[in-house]
Design a protein around this motif. Structure first.
Motif, PDB file in Angstrom:
ATOM      1  N   THR A 122       0.812  -1.228   0.000  1.00 41.03           N
ATOM      2  CA  THR A 122       0.000   0.000   0.000  1.00 41.03           C
ATOM      3  C   THR A 122       0.836   1.265   0.000  1.00 41.03           C
ATOM      4  O   THR A 122       0.335   2.327  -0.371  1.00 41.03           O
ATOM      5  CB  THR A 122      -0.938   0.024   1.226  1.00 41.03           C
ATOM      6  OG1 THR A 122      -0.145  -0.110   2.424  1.00 41.03           O
ATOM      7  CG2 THR A 122      -1.932  -1.126   1.172  1.00 41.03           C
ATOM      8  N   TRP A 123       2.107   1.183   0.412  1.00 43.19           N
ATOM      9  CA  TRP A 123       2.930   2.391   0.533  1.00 43.19           C
ATOM     10  C   TRP A 123       3.457   2.838  -0.819  1.00 43.19           C
ATOM     11  O   TRP A 123       3.780   2.028  -1.693  1.00 43.19           O
ATOM     12  CB  TRP A 123       4.119   2.130   1.455  1.00 43.19           C
ATOM     13  CG  TRP A 123       5.003   3.337   1.645  1.00 43.19           C
ATOM     14  CD1 TRP A 123       4.871   4.313   2.581  1.00 43.19           C
ATOM     15  CD2 TRP A 123       6.154   3.705   0.852  1.00 43.19           C
ATOM     16  NE1 TRP A 123       5.865   5.256   2.436  1.00 43.19           N
ATOM     17  CE2 TRP A 123       6.658   4.914   1.384  1.00 43.19           C
ATOM     18  CE3 TRP A 123       6.785   3.132  -0.249  1.00 43.19           C
ATOM     19  CZ2 TRP A 123       7.781   5.555   0.853  1.00 43.19           C
ATOM     20  CZ3 TRP A 123       7.891   3.765  -0.791  1.00 43.19           C
ATOM     21  CH2 TRP A 123       8.384   4.965  -0.233  1.00 43.19           C
ATOM     22  N   GLY A 124       3.574   4.142  -0.976  1.00 47.57           N
ATOM     23  CA  GLY A 124       4.225   4.729  -2.130  1.00 47.57           C
ATOM     24  C   GLY A 124       4.769   6.092  -1.756  1.00 47.57           C
ATOM     25  O   GLY A 124       4.267   6.731  -0.815  1.00 47.57           O
ATOM     26  N   PRO A 125       5.799   6.562  -2.444  1.00 51.34           N
ATOM     27  CA  PRO A 125       6.327   7.892  -2.145  1.00 51.34           C
ATOM     28  C   PRO A 125       5.327   8.969  -2.534  1.00 51.34           C
ATOM     29  O   PRO A 125       4.361   8.711  -3.265  1.00 51.34           O
ATOM     30  CB  PRO A 125       7.590   7.967  -3.009  1.00 51.34           C
ATOM     31  CG  PRO A 125       7.313   7.036  -4.147  1.00 51.34           C
ATOM     32  CD  PRO A 125       6.487   5.921  -3.569  1.00 51.34           C
ATOM     33  N   ALA A 126       5.548  10.166  -2.045  1.00 51.49           N
ATOM     34  CA  ALA A 126       4.698  11.292  -2.421  1.00 51.49           C
ATOM     35  C   ALA A 126       4.719  11.470  -3.932  1.00 51.49           C
ATOM     36  O   ALA A 126       5.701  11.121  -4.608  1.00 51.49           O
ATOM     37  CB  ALA A 126       5.184  12.563  -1.732  1.00 51.49           C
ATOM     38  N   VAL A 127       3.633  11.984  -4.459  1.00 52.77           N
ATOM     39  CA  VAL A 127       3.491  12.111  -5.915  1.00 52.77           C
ATOM     40  C   VAL A 127       4.660  12.873  -6.519  1.00 52.77           C
ATOM     41  O   VAL A 127       5.156  12.541  -7.605  1.00 52.77           O
ATOM     42  CB  VAL A 127       2.153  12.799  -6.252  1.00 52.77           C
ATOM     43  CG1 VAL A 127       2.068  13.088  -7.741  1.00 52.77           C
ATOM     44  CG2 VAL A 127       0.977  11.936  -5.801  1.00 52.77           C
ATOM     45  N   HIS A 153       5.516  -3.326 -10.197  1.00 49.84           N
ATOM     46  CA  HIS A 153       4.899  -2.426 -11.177  1.00 49.84           C
ATOM     47  C   HIS A 153       4.762  -1.014 -10.604  1.00 49.84           C
ATOM     48  O   HIS A 153       5.066  -0.023 -11.286  1.00 49.84           O
ATOM     49  CB  HIS A 153       3.538  -2.961 -11.587  1.00 49.84           C
ATOM     50  CG  HIS A 153       2.765  -2.017 -12.467  1.00 49.84           C
ATOM     51  ND1 HIS A 153       3.266  -1.541 -13.663  1.00 49.84           N
ATOM     52  CD2 HIS A 153       1.542  -1.436 -12.314  1.00 49.84           C
ATOM     53  CE1 HIS A 153       2.385  -0.716 -14.219  1.00 49.84           C
ATOM     54  NE2 HIS A 153       1.340  -0.636 -13.412  1.00 49.84           N
ATOM     55  N   ARG A 154       4.317  -0.899  -9.358  1.00 48.56           N
ATOM     56  CA  ARG A 154       4.154   0.414  -8.741  1.00 48.56           C
ATOM     57  C   ARG A 154       5.495   1.116  -8.572  1.00 48.56           C
ATOM     58  O   ARG A 154       5.572   2.344  -8.569  1.00 48.56           O
ATOM     59  CB  ARG A 154       3.449   0.280  -7.388  1.00 48.56           C
ATOM     60  CG  ARG A 154       1.995  -0.163  -7.506  1.00 48.56           C
ATOM     61  CD  ARG A 154       1.354  -0.359  -6.143  1.00 48.56           C
ATOM     62  NE  ARG A 154       1.273   0.912  -5.427  1.00 48.56           N
ATOM     63  CZ  ARG A 154       1.607   1.060  -4.156  1.00 48.56           C
ATOM     64  NH1 ARG A 154       2.095   0.052  -3.473  1.00 48.56           N
ATOM     65  NH2 ARG A 154       1.485   2.231  -3.582  1.00 48.56           N
TER      66      ARG A 154
END
Length: 241
Positions: A122-127, A153-154
């Motif tokens: 679920t985690w991702g860096p800021a846009v 992929h993300r």
């Protein structure tokens, strides 16, 4: 995870292997890996993974901003920071992250490192946050599964224009024969990991290959194994998703 090969791999990241680790049961990935790290004061050697070191030395872009997905106890994060990179390491185990922070402090590179305890599902860096190098080394989990293909992929969206994504995986058993209960585990091929990235025309594939190497198992015996190595580069000017 397997007991790492002290001569070749320093800080292999979340996957389980035939070294007496607890069974998966009904535990979540986060709970299972917290228990795994709690077994000993240190799981991995703390040295950089050999593939990462080889690739980074050859990068023409030099140091910049790096993201290590599944950073474990921070061996790759600390090494990258020592080479001049500003590095973010992410792992779902808070215990592993705390050990990484301690290792960075002891190495004198704390000011160039940031550790995040988070689930990569679920985690991702800021846009607006993009990295010149994104790396995932041995991001393989057994007996508790993680959505590995989706995570890879993300990861492409975190790569800055002109930046690199390196995925290193066990393409064969890391320590010889697998126990019977693990023989259903699917070791990814370079082609499968490349397909998981779902790259568009804005990328160049620099490597998608198996790299043989010698490894030392928990019993101290040497044997031959294979790592899957995928290295891709987002073309300059391609902003991505």
């Amino acid at each position: 995870m397997h007991a790492p090969d002290a001569s070749a791999h320093a800080d292999a990241h979340p996957h389980a292997g035939p070294d007496g680790a607890p069974g998966g049961g009904g535990a979540t990935a986060r709970d299972w890996w917290e228990a795994r790290y709690a077994e000993r004061d240190g799981i991995w050697s703390g040295r950089v993974n050999a593939v990462l070191a080889d690739v980074v030395v050859g990068l023409p872009a030099g140091s910049g901003r790096a993201l290590d997905l599944g950073c474990g106890e921070g061996g790759d994060v600390v090494w990258l920071a020592e080479q001049g990179w500003t590095v973010t390491g992410v792992d779902l185990s808070r215990t592993a992250v705390e050990r990484g922070e301690r290792a960075a402090s002891e190495a004198g590179v704390a000011e160039r490192t940031r550790f995040v305890a988070a689930d990569l599902a679920t985690w991702g860096p800021a846009v607006e946050e993009r990295f010149d190098l994104v790396t995932a080394s041995f991001l393989q989990s057994w007996p508790v599964e993680i959505p590995r293909d989706a995570i890879l992929h993300r990861a492409t969206s975190a790569v800055a224009p002109g930046g690199y994504l390196l995925v290193t995986a066990h393409a064969a058993p890391p320590h010889g024969d697998l126990p019977e209960e693990m023989r259903a585990y699917r070791f990814p091929t370079p082609e499968q990991d490349l397909a998981a990235l779902q790259l568009d025309d804005g990328w160049d594939v620099l490597a998608a290959e198996g790299r043989p190497r010698s490894a030392t198992g928990p019993d101290g015996e040497r044997h031959e194994t294979v790592d899957s190595v995928v290295l891709v580069r987002r073309r300059p000017g391609e902003a991505g998703a």
